[in-house]
Design a protein around this motif. Sequence first.
Motif, mmCIF file in Angstrom:
data_model
loop_
_atom_site.group_PDB
_atom_site.id
_atom_site.type_symbol
_atom_site.label_atom_id
_atom_site.label_comp_id
_atom_site.label_asym_id
_atom_site.label_seq_id
_atom_site.Cartn_x
_atom_site.Cartn_y
_atom_site.Cartn_z
ATOM 1 N N LEU A 157 34.969 -32.561 6.201
ATOM 2 C CA LEU A 157 35.116 -32.253 4.775
ATOM 3 C C LEU A 157 33.810 -32.498 4.019
ATOM 4 O O LEU A 157 33.432 -31.719 3.140
ATOM 5 C CB LEU A 157 36.251 -33.083 4.171
ATOM 6 C CG LEU A 157 37.674 -32.617 4.479
ATOM 7 C CD1 LEU A 157 38.691 -33.630 3.962
ATOM 8 C CD2 LEU A 157 37.930 -31.248 3.861
ATOM 9 N N ALA A 172 31.523 -29.673 4.868
ATOM 10 C CA ALA A 172 31.919 -28.463 4.147
ATOM 11 C C ALA A 172 31.454 -28.516 2.698
ATOM 12 O O ALA A 172 30.954 -27.523 2.151
ATOM 13 C CB ALA A 172 33.438 -28.291 4.213
ATOM 14 N N ALA A 184 36.986 -26.622 5.534
ATOM 15 C CA ALA A 184 37.866 -27.492 4.748
ATOM 16 C C ALA A 184 39.321 -27.296 5.148
ATOM 17 O O ALA A 184 40.080 -28.266 5.270
ATOM 18 C CB ALA A 184 37.677 -27.203 3.259
#
Length: 290
Positions: free
Chosen positions: A91, A94, A194
């Motif tokens: 995450l 991303a 994500a």
Amino acid sequence: MGMSKDRLAASAGVAAVTVALSLAVLKFLALQATGSLTVAASLADSAIDAVASMTGLAAILYASRPADEDHAFGHGSAEDLAALGQAALILVSAAAIAWGAVSRLVAPTPAALAEEGFGIAVMGVSIVMTLALLGWQRHVARVTGSRVVAADALHYLSDLLPNIGAVAALAASRWYDLPWVDSALGLLAAAILARGAAKIARGAWDALMDRGADAATQARLHDIAAHHPGLIGYHDLKTRTAGRRLFVQIHVELDGGLSLHEAHDIGAGLRHKMLDAFPDAEVIVHKDPA
């Protein structure tokens, strides 16, 4: 004789660490030659992948240890913890890719690149190596059910997407003078990463919180119990997962007039049927008189 699931998962971890370190060296050379920010982003991604793969390999090796006095149900939750950490790392990656893409889109003048041909060749080699690794990881994840290997495969998918974006950016810079292509691809890659990270995190979190097995697994267990001969009924079928292990507990209702041996044979038969369907499970059958 085939490789055990623990050894298969470990082989995927070793392969991932080897490929990540090799890619990091190649991309460093390409960055020195081209000065490309997309190559720099891909290099950073490979460095993150190397650290994550080392962590994942350590978790796989720890999780494969047999149950002991302090961990009666084994060490499988180590894989879920590692997968949760890897999902968080994905995450962050991303978000960084998305931020970089937006920053370049709004920049008044894109940076000039050099030696695009060499950069394209290096990124092409990286793509081939990553595809080979992804194929092996997905096979291992499918066979073993390892969340760590699945999360690591997502890391290398995250490495593959920037590689392709870097090739597109270098090609667009060299032949078409279209610097915005890389930024657009970067935003798309960030969204895909994500979404995948959220899926990995949800599965690991559910396992750590002792959520029951998925609906298909529970339906199969109910079907086995409902059609097992000798049972008058059953209740309190409970499941949970830890890493690649499935834990099942069920209360069965038997004729109170059966001998202990007869009751045991019926319960053992049910247990073996469930193990045939789910070889990595640990099944406990409680016998109650109807």
